[in-house]
Design a protein around this motif. Structure first.
Motif, PDB file in Angstrom:
ATOM      1  N   ALA A 137       0.835  -1.195   0.000  1.00 12.10           N
ATOM      2  CA  ALA A 137       0.000   0.000   0.000  1.00 12.10           C
ATOM      3  C   ALA A 137       0.873   1.249   0.000  1.00 12.10           C
ATOM      4  O   ALA A 137       2.057   1.206   0.337  1.00 12.10           O
ATOM      5  N   SER A 138       0.274   2.353  -0.387  1.00 16.28           N
ATOM      6  CA  SER A 138       0.929   3.659  -0.290  1.00 16.28           C
ATOM      7  C   SER A 138       0.574   4.290   1.051  1.00 16.28           C
ATOM      8  O   SER A 138      -0.566   4.196   1.512  1.00 16.28           O
ATOM      9  N   ARG A 139       1.546   4.941   1.657  1.00 20.11           N
ATOM     10  CA  ARG A 139       1.354   5.606   2.940  1.00 20.11           C
ATOM     11  C   ARG A 139       1.992   6.989   2.898  1.00 20.11           C
ATOM     12  O   ARG A 139       2.801   7.292   2.021  1.00 20.11           O
ATOM     13  N   VAL A 140       1.654   7.828   3.885  1.00 25.47           N
ATOM     14  CA  VAL A 140       2.223   9.174   3.992  1.00 25.47           C
ATOM     15  C   VAL A 140       3.154   9.220   5.188  1.00 25.47           C
ATOM     16  O   VAL A 140       2.778   8.831   6.300  1.00 25.47           O
TER      17      VAL A 140
ATOM     18  N   TRP B 240      -7.206   2.165   2.050  1.00 27.89           N
ATOM     19  CA  TRP B 240      -6.015   1.370   1.716  1.00 27.89           C
ATOM     20  C   TRP B 240      -4.810   2.229   1.357  1.00 27.89           C
ATOM     21  O   TRP B 240      -3.770   2.153   2.001  1.00 27.89           O
ATOM     22  N   HIS B 241      -4.930   3.043   0.321  1.00 30.09           N
ATOM     23  CA  HIS B 241      -3.813   3.879  -0.130  1.00 30.09           C
ATOM     24  C   HIS B 241      -3.968   5.317   0.353  1.00 30.09           C
ATOM     25  O   HIS B 241      -5.081   5.864   0.357  1.00 30.09           O
ATOM     26  N   LEU B 242      -2.837   5.936   0.697  1.00 33.84           N
ATOM     27  CA  LEU B 242      -2.774   7.368   0.983  1.00 33.84           C
ATOM     28  C   LEU B 242      -1.555   7.947   0.281  1.00 33.84           C
ATOM     29  O   LEU B 242      -0.505   7.309   0.217  1.00 33.84           O
ATOM     30  N   SER B 243      -1.697   9.164  -0.234  1.00 32.99           N
ATOM     31  CA  SER B 243      -0.558   9.861  -0.835  1.00 32.99           C
ATOM     32  C   SER B 243      -0.650  11.335  -0.502  1.00 32.99           C
ATOM     33  O   SER B 243      -1.739  11.890  -0.322  1.00 32.99           O
ATOM     34  N   THR B 244       0.509  11.964  -0.418  1.00 30.80           N
ATOM     35  CA  THR B 244       0.585  13.380  -0.084  1.00 30.80           C
ATOM     36  C   THR B 244      -0.100  14.244  -1.126  1.00 30.80           C
ATOM     37  O   THR B 244      -0.181  13.901  -2.300  1.00 30.80           O
ATOM     38  N   GLY B 245      -0.563  15.389  -0.678  1.00 38.07           N
ATOM     39  CA  GLY B 245      -1.110  16.401  -1.561  1.00 38.07           C
ATOM     40  C   GLY B 245      -0.654  17.763  -1.092  1.00 38.07           C
ATOM     41  O   GLY B 245       0.107  17.883  -0.119  1.00 38.07           O
TER      42      GLY B 245
END
Length: 276
Positions: free
Chosen positions: A148-151, A180-185
């Motif tokens: 998964a993607s994490r921050v 499930w996935h999180l990404s920076t913004g």
């Protein structure tokens, strides 16, 4: 214009013009020569941009970004510009957060890796930067862990660290659109007492939407978080089609909040956000 466009990083220059760095990618279905090239451009109105004659950052010759350059994030300094970007290896297996610096957007020099991947945090990319009260650097970034993607969040004295890892700023939510996935913004910091990140979240099948999360002034805790997505892609007839809205930058103009993002990993958009 022969390529698809994504990751539009837009900011305001001291003279009032708007500037943009954007990732240009090989269209889906064509031979993959690289995962991205970064171009720059200027605008008077924040919507119509005139691009420079040549890209600002291209892959190689170093191994750490020979496969492509992605996801620009720009920091303006007294000496010019620092540009964080994701560098991809030549075999496209993974990337690391890199940076370039220079006096202008057409005279940038690559300076290597800003935040390397580790055994626990792979594929570091998607920088979001905020300066700390003492003049240091606060770096949010995306990383891969447990499929998964994490921050992640780190602070350091300079553009390339050394970095001091901070507690995880926020996590996925069970039974939600961002489970499930999180990404920076991008960060909205016009009210420094309550900075807001327009972050990217997705289910396990990578249907990305844009949400928001608010922090206290020192980013030590979450004080508010939107329940529903703020931006959702238009509906598509084919469920197997790319279903992505991905935030990249934010500009405040006369009290109006302009959020720049990409759709379907191929076209750019802008939304007007209003505080309720």
């Amino acid at each position: 214009m022969a390529r698809d466009l994504m990751s539009p990083y837009v900011w305001r220059e001291p003279d009032g013009r708007y500037a943009m760095m954007v990732r240009a990618v090989v269209p889906q279905g064509q031979e993959l020569t690289d995962t991205g090239v970064i171009w720059s451009g200027w605008s008077e109105d924040g919507r119509h941009f005139q691009m420079l004659d040549r890209p600002s950052i291209v892959p190689g010759p170093g191994d750490h970004d020979a496969g492509g350059v992605e996801d620009p994030t720009v920091v303006r300094t007294d000496r010019g510009y620092v540009v964080y970007y994701s560098g991809v290896l030549s075999d496209h297996s993974h990337g690391e957060l890199s940076y370039a610096a220079g006096p202008s957007l057409d005279a940038l020099t690559k300076s290597g890796v800003a935040l390397a991947s580790s055994k626990s945090e792979g594929n570091t990319k998607e920088a979001t930067v905020d300066r700390t009260a003492d003049g240091g650097w606060r770096l949010f970034y995306e990383y891969a862990a447990d499929e998964a993607s994490r921050v992640g969040l780190a602070v350091g004295p300079d553009v390339a660290g050394p970095w001091d890892e901070q507690p995880t700023p926020f996590t996925p939510r069970t039974d939600s659109w961002d489970d499930w996935h999180l990404s920076t913004g991008p960060l909205l910091t016009d009210d420094p007492s309550t900075p807001v990140m327009f972050y990217n979240g997705a289910t396990r099948d990578a249907r990305w939407r844009i949400g928001w999360v608010a922090f206290d002034a020192d980013y030590t805790r979450v004080v508010a978080r939107g329940i529903q997505p703020l931006v959702t892609p238009p509906p598509v007839d084919d469920r197997s089609a790319t279903d992505i809205a991905f935030a990249a930058s934010v500009v405040v103009v006369g009290g109006a909040i302009w959020l720049y993002y990409s759709l379907e990993d191929r076209r750019l958009a802008r939304a007007l956000i209003r505080r309720s």
